[in-house]
Structures are given as structure tokens and as C-alpha cells.
Motif scaffolding. Structure first.
Motif, mmCIF file in Angstrom:
data_model
loop_
_atom_site.group_PDB
_atom_site.id
_atom_site.type_symbol
_atom_site.label_atom_id
_atom_site.label_comp_id
_atom_site.label_asym_id
_atom_site.label_seq_id
_atom_site.Cartn_x
_atom_site.Cartn_y
_atom_site.Cartn_z
ATOM 1 N N SER A 87 -18.237 24.361 6.082
ATOM 2 C CA SER A 87 -17.965 25.603 6.672
ATOM 3 C C SER A 87 -17.415 26.741 5.943
ATOM 4 O O SER A 87 -17.982 27.958 6.314
ATOM 5 N N LEU A 88 -16.873 26.426 5.016
ATOM 6 C CA LEU A 88 -16.454 27.615 4.146
ATOM 7 C C LEU A 88 -17.799 27.894 2.977
ATOM 8 O O LEU A 88 -17.749 28.966 2.419
ATOM 9 N N ARG A 89 -18.698 27.230 3.054
ATOM 10 C CA ARG A 89 -19.876 27.429 2.245
ATOM 11 C C ARG A 89 -21.202 27.801 2.942
ATOM 12 O O ARG A 89 -22.073 28.772 2.268
ATOM 13 N N ILE A 121 -12.843 29.651 -2.925
ATOM 14 C CA ILE A 121 -13.181 28.580 -1.613
ATOM 15 C C ILE A 121 -14.102 27.678 -2.395
ATOM 16 O O ILE A 121 -14.116 26.488 -2.036
ATOM 17 N N ALA A 122 -15.283 28.201 -3.063
ATOM 18 C CA ALA A 122 -16.299 27.264 -3.644
ATOM 19 C C ALA A 122 -15.415 26.429 -4.665
ATOM 20 O O ALA A 122 -15.820 25.128 -4.578
ATOM 21 N N PHE A 123 -14.537 26.880 -5.471
ATOM 22 C CA PHE A 123 -14.038 25.797 -6.546
ATOM 23 C C PHE A 123 -13.274 24.829 -5.715
ATOM 24 O O PHE A 123 -13.168 23.730 -5.937
ATOM 25 N N ALA A 124 -12.473 25.305 -4.750
ATOM 26 C CA ALA A 124 -11.494 24.238 -3.880
ATOM 27 C C ALA A 124 -12.631 23.337 -3.221
ATOM 28 O O ALA A 124 -12.213 22.115 -3.209
ATOM 29 N N SER A 125 -13.609 23.586 -2.738
ATOM 30 C CA SER A 125 -14.453 22.765 -2.156
ATOM 31 C C SER A 125 -15.174 21.678 -2.945
ATOM 32 O O SER A 125 -15.063 20.666 -2.696
#
Length: 234
Positions: A29-31, A170-174
Motif C-alpha cells: 500500500s506504500l507503493r 518508503i521505497a527503500f524500507a519496502s
């Protein structure tokens, strides 16, 4: 039948809370767009719970857990590396943000990841156990509803968090989270003696090392650029 649906809903919803599939829903959902993630979860839930309540009830056959774990881990690994690549592309060119994945590609990624993650998972066995002594159609309906509700809750949390966090972070953590899921899936399947906490601890090693390496690299990169500009000026 209604009682069985409610029972299945409650069991699957509670079983999904804190499970890796709910964390995957939050991460997706973050991406991706929330309705794409929810639609993908719904399709995967229908398929997985049909297998659990139908095939598992009538034939009583066991799925090859090890093979499924390997395929699931590879899928999560690919998604994780893909996400990290997108985050890295954004760092390379701050003016041109990376293009978001198409709706169709995102939908297929969510379906594939969730279907493979749920095959052989505790929620699938819970649905099969309920179907062994109850109406399998009612169990199927309730299980799908419970799984989708848990995924929807995770999506709400992800969307709220996404409004307060930087997009590249967010992208890196995902990406790191998907690598963690991949490692833990393999450890749970092939080294069950580790237990949940043991496998989680070992699975954290790979994303932790990559995260530390990325932080160190990003700190050293500006210094390298400044020295290069100084040499050109001289």
C-alpha cells in the motif's frame, strides 16, 4: 451457514493480524494504489481459500511446502530488488522521479506475492481445518472475507503512514522488508527448529547489512563528488 461464515471470518481475521501477509499488504500500500492492492488481495484470497476449503477438504492432499517456500522467497526477492532499484533511480536523478508501475503490473505482482505467501501458511491450514467439520462453502466465504478485512486494515495503516513519510524512504524500507520476508520464508520452511523469533532474527541480517551499506555509501558519495569537483577546478 451464517454461523460458520462468522466463525471462519473471525478465525481468519485474527490469524492474519501480525502475519507476514498483512505486513505485505501494508508494504504494497506504500507503493501502489490502495484499490489495486485490495483487489489483488481479494483475488488471491478467493483462490487460496478455495484450495484450502475445497481441495484440502475433499482430497486431504498436502501441498509441497518446501517448493512453495522457495518460489515464494524468489518472488519476494524479485519484488524487493525491483523496489530498491526504483528507490535508487530516484536518488540518481532527483529531478525526474521514477515512473510508478502500471496498474496491471502492480495488480499481478500483488496477486502473485499473496497467493504464494498464503499457500502453506497457518491461515490456509486454519481454513482447511474448519472445512473438515463445517460447510466448506461457508468456510470459503468467511475465510475470504476475514483475509480481505485484515488486508484492508493493513492498507489503511499504510496509507496513513505514507502521508507522513518521504517517498524514497518508503521505497527503500519496502525493498528491505521484502528481502526480510524472502529470507524468513526460506528459514521457516527448511529450518523450523529456529522458531518464529529465531528465523526472524536471522532473516534480519541481510536487509540490515544492505541498509547499513546503503547509508554508508550515501554518506561517502557527496564527499567523493566534492573531491572530484575540486580536481576539475584545479
Amino acid at each position: 451457514m451464517i454461523a460458520t461464515i462468522l466463525l471462519s471470518f473471525g478465525v481468519l481475521f485474527l490469524a492474519e493480524l501480525g502475519d507476514k501477509s498483512q505486513l505485505m499488504a501494508l508494504t504494497f500500500s506504500l507503493r501502489y494504489r490502495w484499490w489495486v492492492v485490495l483487489a489483488g488481495i481479494s483475488v488471491a484470497s478467493v483462490a487460496v481459500n478455495l484450495i484450502a476449503a475445497g481441495v484440502g477438504h475433499f482430497l486431504g492432499t498436502a501441498l509441497p511446502a518446501e517448493a512453495i517456500a522457495v518460489i515464494t522467497a524468489l518472488t519476494l526477492l524479485v519484488v524487493g530488488l525491483w523496489t530498491l532499484r526504483d528507490a535508487r533511480s530516484g536518488d540518481d536523478d532527483s529531478e525526474d522521479a521514477p515512473e510508478p508501475p502500471s496498474t496491471r503490473n502492480a495488480f499481478l505482482v500483488v496477486i502473485s506475492a499473496f497467493t504464494l505467501a498464503e499457500l502453506g501458511d497457518r491461515t490456509m491450514f486454519a481454513a482447511a481445518a474448519l472445512a473438515s467439520s463445517n460447510n466448506w462453502v461457508a468456510v470459503w466465504i468467511g475465510s475470504v472475507a476475514g483475509m480481505v478485512a485484515a488486508g484492508g486494515l493493513a492498507i489503511l495503516v499504510g496509507k496513513f503512514a505514507g502521508k507522513h513519510l518521504p517517498e524514497r524512504g518508503i521505497a527503500f524500507a519496502s525493498g528491505l522488508l521484502f528481502l526480510f520476508f524472502a529470507a524468513k520464508t526460506v528459514l521457516d520452511a527448511f529450518v523450523p527448529a529456529l522458531g518464529g523469533w529465531g528465523s526472524a532474527g536471522l532473516a534480519l541480517i541481510v536487509p540490515a547489512l544492505l541498509g547499513i551499506g546503503a547509508v554508508v555509501w550515501r554518506r561517502r558519495e557527496p564527499a567523493g563528488r566534492e573531491s572530484g569537483l575540486a580536481e576539475i577546478a584545479d
